[in-house]
Scaffold this motif. Structure first.
Motif, PDB file in Angstrom:
ATOM      1  N   VAL A  84      60.412  40.454  45.739  1.00 29.45           N
ATOM      2  CA  VAL A  84      61.287  39.396  45.213  1.00 29.45           C
ATOM      3  C   VAL A  84      60.613  38.028  45.334  1.00 29.45           C
ATOM      4  O   VAL A  84      61.144  37.036  44.863  1.00 29.45           O
ATOM      5  CB  VAL A  84      62.674  39.380  45.907  1.00 29.45           C
ATOM      6  N   ASP A  85      59.452  38.002  45.973  1.00 22.08           N
ATOM      7  CA  ASP A  85      58.700  36.742  46.092  1.00 22.08           C
ATOM      8  C   ASP A  85      57.429  36.775  45.238  1.00 22.08           C
ATOM      9  O   ASP A  85      56.490  36.015  45.496  1.00 22.08           O
ATOM     10  CB  ASP A  85      58.334  36.488  47.558  1.00 22.08           C
ATOM     11  N   GLU A  86      57.380  37.639  44.240  1.00 26.44           N
ATOM     12  CA  GLU A  86      56.183  37.726  43.402  1.00 26.44           C
ATOM     13  C   GLU A  86      55.865  36.334  42.833  1.00 26.44           C
ATOM     14  O   GLU A  86      56.748  35.681  42.275  1.00 26.44           O
ATOM     15  CB  GLU A  86      56.441  38.725  42.257  1.00 26.44           C
ATOM     16  N   PRO A  87      54.619  35.855  42.953  1.00 24.76           N
ATOM     17  CA  PRO A  87      54.348  34.461  42.588  1.00 24.76           C
ATOM     18  C   PRO A  87      54.159  34.192  41.103  1.00 24.76           C
ATOM     19  O   PRO A  87      53.724  33.105  40.720  1.00 24.76           O
ATOM     20  CB  PRO A  87      53.047  34.172  43.362  1.00 24.76           C
ATOM     21  N   LEU A  88      54.524  35.135  40.242  1.00 27.07           N
ATOM     22  CA  LEU A  88      54.301  34.973  38.796  1.00 27.07           C
ATOM     23  C   LEU A  88      54.743  33.621  38.218  1.00 27.07           C
ATOM     24  O   LEU A  88      54.006  33.029  37.424  1.00 27.07           O
ATOM     25  CB  LEU A  88      55.016  36.093  38.038  1.00 27.07           C
ATOM     26  N   PRO A  89      55.941  33.101  38.585  1.00 27.59           N
ATOM     27  CA  PRO A  89      56.348  31.829  37.974  1.00 27.59           C
ATOM     28  C   PRO A  89      55.341  30.707  38.204  1.00 27.59           C
ATOM     29  O   PRO A  89      55.202  29.808  37.370  1.00 27.59           O
ATOM     30  CB  PRO A  89      57.679  31.510  38.663  1.00 27.59           C
ATOM     31  N   ALA A  90      54.622  30.778  39.313  1.00 25.84           N
ATOM     32  CA  ALA A  90      53.650  29.731  39.606  1.00 25.84           C
ATOM     33  C   ALA A  90      52.314  29.982  38.914  1.00 25.84           C
ATOM     34  O   ALA A  90      51.464  29.093  38.847  1.00 25.84           O
ATOM     35  CB  ALA A  90      53.440  29.627  41.120  1.00 25.84           C
TER      36      ALA A  90
ATOM     37  N   ARG B  89      59.441  29.828  32.049  1.00 26.72           N
ATOM     38  CA  ARG B  89      60.412  30.719  31.393  1.00 26.72           C
ATOM     39  C   ARG B  89      59.734  31.810  30.567  1.00 26.72           C
ATOM     40  O   ARG B  89      60.398  32.723  30.084  1.00 26.72           O
ATOM     41  CB  ARG B  89      61.366  29.916  30.513  1.00 26.72           C
ATOM     42  N   GLY B  90      58.433  31.700  30.428  1.00 30.49           N
ATOM     43  CA  GLY B  90      57.699  32.762  29.745  1.00 30.49           C
ATOM     44  C   GLY B  90      57.531  33.994  30.621  1.00 30.49           C
ATOM     45  O   GLY B  90      57.164  35.063  30.135  1.00 30.49           O
ATOM     46  N   ALA B  91      57.773  33.838  31.916  1.00 36.89           N
ATOM     47  CA  ALA B  91      57.726  34.977  32.844  1.00 36.89           C
ATOM     48  C   ALA B  91      59.143  35.184  33.352  1.00 36.89           C
ATOM     49  O   ALA B  91      59.618  34.467  34.217  1.00 36.89           O
ATOM     50  CB  ALA B  91      56.779  34.690  34.007  1.00 36.89           C
ATOM     51  N   ALA B  92      59.822  36.177  32.765  1.00 36.21           N
ATOM     52  CA  ALA B  92      61.248  36.324  33.043  1.00 36.21           C
ATOM     53  C   ALA B  92      61.512  37.516  33.951  1.00 36.21           C
ATOM     54  O   ALA B  92      60.940  38.594  33.764  1.00 36.21           O
ATOM     55  CB  ALA B  92      61.993  36.512  31.724  1.00 36.21           C
TER      56      ALA B  92
ATOM     57  N   VAL C   5      52.732  31.993  27.379  1.00 41.80           N
ATOM     58  CA  VAL C   5      52.229  31.381  28.620  1.00 41.80           C
ATOM     59  C   VAL C   5      50.703  31.272  28.604  1.00 41.80           C
ATOM     60  O   VAL C   5      50.012  32.043  27.928  1.00 41.80           O
ATOM     61  CB  VAL C   5      52.663  32.198  29.863  1.00 41.80           C
ATOM     62  N   ARG C   6      50.229  30.295  29.357  1.00 42.19           N
ATOM     63  CA  ARG C   6      48.797  30.212  29.638  1.00 42.19           C
ATOM     64  C   ARG C   6      48.615  30.352  31.138  1.00 42.19           C
ATOM     65  O   ARG C   6      49.540  30.096  31.922  1.00 42.19           O
ATOM     66  CB  ARG C   6      48.242  28.864  29.153  1.00 42.19           C
ATOM     67  N   TRP C   7      47.427  30.725  31.525  1.00 47.31           N
ATOM     68  CA  TRP C   7      47.145  30.911  32.949  1.00 47.31           C
ATOM     69  C   TRP C   7      47.213  29.567  33.673  1.00 47.31           C
ATOM     70  O   TRP C   7      46.635  28.584  33.219  1.00 47.31           O
ATOM     71  CB  TRP C   7      45.760  31.535  33.127  1.00 47.31           C
ATOM     72  N   ALA C   8      47.951  29.519  34.781  1.00 50.04           N
ATOM     73  CA  ALA C   8      48.065  28.279  35.547  1.00 50.04           C
ATOM     74  C   ALA C   8      47.811  28.542  37.032  1.00 50.04           C
ATOM     75  O   ALA C   8      48.233  27.771  37.889  1.00 50.04           O
ATOM     76  CB  ALA C   8      49.453  27.662  35.347  1.00 50.04           C
ATOM     77  N   GLY C   9      47.125  29.651  37.292  1.00 51.18           N
ATOM     78  CA  GLY C   9      46.932  30.057  38.684  1.00 51.18           C
ATOM     79  C   GLY C   9      45.603  29.620  39.276  1.00 51.18           C
ATOM     80  O   GLY C   9      45.206  30.138  40.325  1.00 51.18           O
ATOM     81  N   GLY C  10      44.934  28.698  38.618  1.00 49.80           N
ATOM     82  CA  GLY C  10      43.678  28.207  39.194  1.00 49.80           C
ATOM     83  C   GLY C  10      42.527  29.149  38.919  1.00 49.80           C
ATOM     84  O   GLY C  10      42.686  30.189  38.271  1.00 49.80           O
ATOM     85  N   PRO C  11      41.338  28.766  39.417  1.00 52.70           N
ATOM     86  CA  PRO C  11      40.149  29.592  39.170  1.00 52.70           C
ATOM     87  C   PRO C  11      40.282  30.945  39.856  1.00 52.70           C
ATOM     88  O   PRO C  11      40.911  31.050  40.917  1.00 52.70           O
ATOM     89  CB  PRO C  11      39.003  28.789  39.799  1.00 52.70           C
TER      90      PRO C  11
ATOM     91  N   LEU D  76      43.785  39.860  39.072  1.00 48.88           N
ATOM     92  CA  LEU D  76      44.393  40.977  38.341  1.00 48.88           C
ATOM     93  C   LEU D  76      45.505  40.492  37.417  1.00 48.88           C
ATOM     94  O   LEU D  76      45.613  40.943  36.268  1.00 48.88           O
ATOM     95  CB  LEU D  76      44.908  42.031  39.338  1.00 48.88           C
ATOM     96  N   TRP D  77      46.317  39.554  37.878  1.00 48.29           N
ATOM     97  CA  TRP D  77      47.353  39.010  36.993  1.00 48.29           C
ATOM     98  C   TRP D  77      46.711  38.282  35.807  1.00 48.29           C
ATOM     99  O   TRP D  77      47.153  38.410  34.672  1.00 48.29           O
ATOM    100  CB  TRP D  77      48.290  38.058  37.744  1.00 48.29           C
ATOM    101  N   ARG D  78      45.681  37.523  36.081  1.00 51.17           N
ATOM    102  CA  ARG D  78      45.034  36.780  34.989  1.00 51.17           C
ATOM    103  C   ARG D  78      44.479  37.735  33.940  1.00 51.17           C
ATOM    104  O   ARG D  78      44.622  37.518  32.733  1.00 51.17           O
ATOM    105  CB  ARG D  78      43.908  35.901  35.559  1.00 51.17           C
TER     106      ARG D  78
END
Ligand code: COA
Length: 428
Positions: free
Chosen positions: A299-305, A311-314, A171-177, A279-281
């Motif tokens: 259960v709403d952790e925003p990792l997929p976004a 699918r790299g965050a399972a 995966v690459r970071w896609a969560g913005g700046p 912190l996630w980044r």
């Protein structure tokens, strides 16, 4: 509450049940180091932990002494170690709407394998619930080792957690700046700040409880008895204006391939979205790491976004986590807020005779009033199912399908469910 929980005497019915089994129920004087050490040893053994070191015992004496601590003794045993343990305290539980309610938190339920299935746990749990009820505490809460144990005492799973594995080579970071400042720190240096951050986070999210210093410290870094404490790292996040808003504590584990370390997150907490993304980044972009594992997330952790390849965050698991037992229906239902208005007659069935009855719940402008009624019910449900929907988790429809809520499940769901699911991000 007209009596404090620490001084509440043992429940008479439980004492009698235990006596009938040839055993003795007693409160433990936690200022008596010898007696408390025996209780701590029994507790550790009950969960198959190794024999506690002097440091672990000292930490237990220092950090758990303020809980109401109960033991069952077999006086024929030369060791004088308890054969049953439980402790409890009143913890602030954040409920929908944002208020905090004093909840009877139960922990350390163990029975020695030599004395199992003789009704000791039944006596202990019944005693906890009757004591809390008598003190006017509206609900009891616990986290569980096995999900099959506590339903019989009217507990229902009320929050769920997710566990994750992120393939960071994929995966690459896609969560913005991301903004703010990250820095390594040490638990001792950061302790007071970390506790304050945790308190802010826990107060803001339904399902979380206010943590004792010890429960906070376990999230900030290793405590006595933690395996390989030297592997732990702690990184803090401060906002651009210097406000502490989150941290992550984690351990890095090696592999045969030096570029494929694994990060195991002990705890990640964030009071703001800026802290969360930074912190996630940080974790997902660590060099020489191939996998980040994190558990006990919402259960709403925003990792997929937050990643380029979803699918790299399972999700590696979703589990029940906090269990709720309603002890006083009007007090519990009026303590929380509601996102929609409406009216419902609930017939609550409680086999233990503590909280059952028929109640009219009327919600206007998000505020509930509750009164007893003889009117026909809209829904009939065991007290465990009421516990399951109480904090707003999307569970009513499933319980309806399973026959554990009867009647107008849609109306109940509409009233109780919240847009943001409740979360408890720690064990107790
Ligand atoms: C779970 C534990 C405390 C139960 O203690 P116990 O004294 O053997 O339980 P009791 O004899 O009072 O059993 C009461 C009822 O619960 C049931 N029960 C107890 N433990 C159970 C389990 N692990 N799985 C399924 N049912 C269980 C009993 O069968 C009995 O059922 P009944 O009401 O239909 O008769 C004990 O097995 C233990 O210490 N386990 C390891 C530590 C642990 O997991 N603790 C729970 C922490 S959350």
């Amino acid at each position: 509450m007209n009596q404090s929980y620490e001084n509440a005497p043992v429940d008479e019915q439980s004492a009698h049940e235990v006596e009938e089994a040839g055993l003795r129920l007693a409160l433990v004087d936690t200022s008596d180091a010898e007696a408390f050490d025996k209780w701590l040893r029994a507790d550790q053994r009950g969960f198959h932990s190794g024999a506690p070191s002097k440091e672990v015992l000292a930490e237990g004496r220092a950090t758990l002494a303020d809980r109401r601590t109960t033991a069952v003794y077999d006086d024929l045993l030369p060791s004088r170690e308890p054969v049953g343990t439980v402790n409890s305290w009143v913890a602030p539980l954040t409920v929908p709407g944002g208020d905090r309610v004093g909840a009877w938190a139960i922990s350390s339920v163990t029975v020695a394998p030599t004395h199992r299935r003789r009704g000791i746990a039944r006596a202990l749990l019944g005693g906890e619930l009757r004591t809390a009820h008598a003190l006017g505490v509206p609900l009891a809460i616990l986290t569980v080792s096995e999900s099959v144990i506590y339903g019989r005492w009217g507990f229902g799973p009320a929050t769920f957690v997710s566990d994750w594995s992120v393939d960071t080579k994929r995966v690459r970071w896609a969560g913005g700046p991301t903004t703010g400042r990250l820095s390594f720190t040490e638990p001792d240096e950061y302790r007071e700040t970390g506790r304050a951050v945790l308190d802010a986070v826990m107060a803001a999210r339904p399902g979380e409880i206010g943590l004792s210093p010890y429960l906070s410290d376990r999230l900030i870094g290793p405590v006595a008895g933690t395996e390989n404490p030297e592997r732990y790292r702690l990184v803090r996040y401060d906002s651009p204006s210097g406000e502490p808003e989150g941290f992550v504590s984690f351990a890095v584990k090696g592999s045969d391939d030096f570029v494929r370390h694994t990060v195991e997150v002990n705890h990640l907490t964030a009071a703001t979205d800026e802290a969360l993304t930074a912190l996630w980044r940080f974790l997902l972009e660590l060099d020489l790491v191939a996998e980040v594992r994190a558990g006990v997330l919402g259960v709403d952790e925003p990792l997929p976004a937050l990643v380029s390849d979803i699918r790299g965050a399972a999700v590696t698991g979703i589990r029940d986590h906090l269990w709720v037992r309603i002890l006083d229906v009007p007090a519990a239902l009026t303590a929380r807020g509601y996102e929609r208005d409406g009216e419902l007659v609930l017939d609550v069935v409680d086999d233990l005779g503590l909280a059952g009855g028929r109640f009219r719940l009327s919600v206007t402008d998000g505020v509930a009033t509750v009164s007893e009624t003889a009117d026909a019910p809209d829904v009939t449900l065991p007290v465990a199912s009421l516990g399951s929907v109480y904090l707003g988790h999307d569970f009513a429809r499933a319980l309806g399908v399973a026959g554990r809520i009867e009647g107008d499940v849609t109306a109940l769901d509409r009233l109780f469910r919240t847009a943001v699911p409740p979360r408890l991000s720690t064990w107790f």
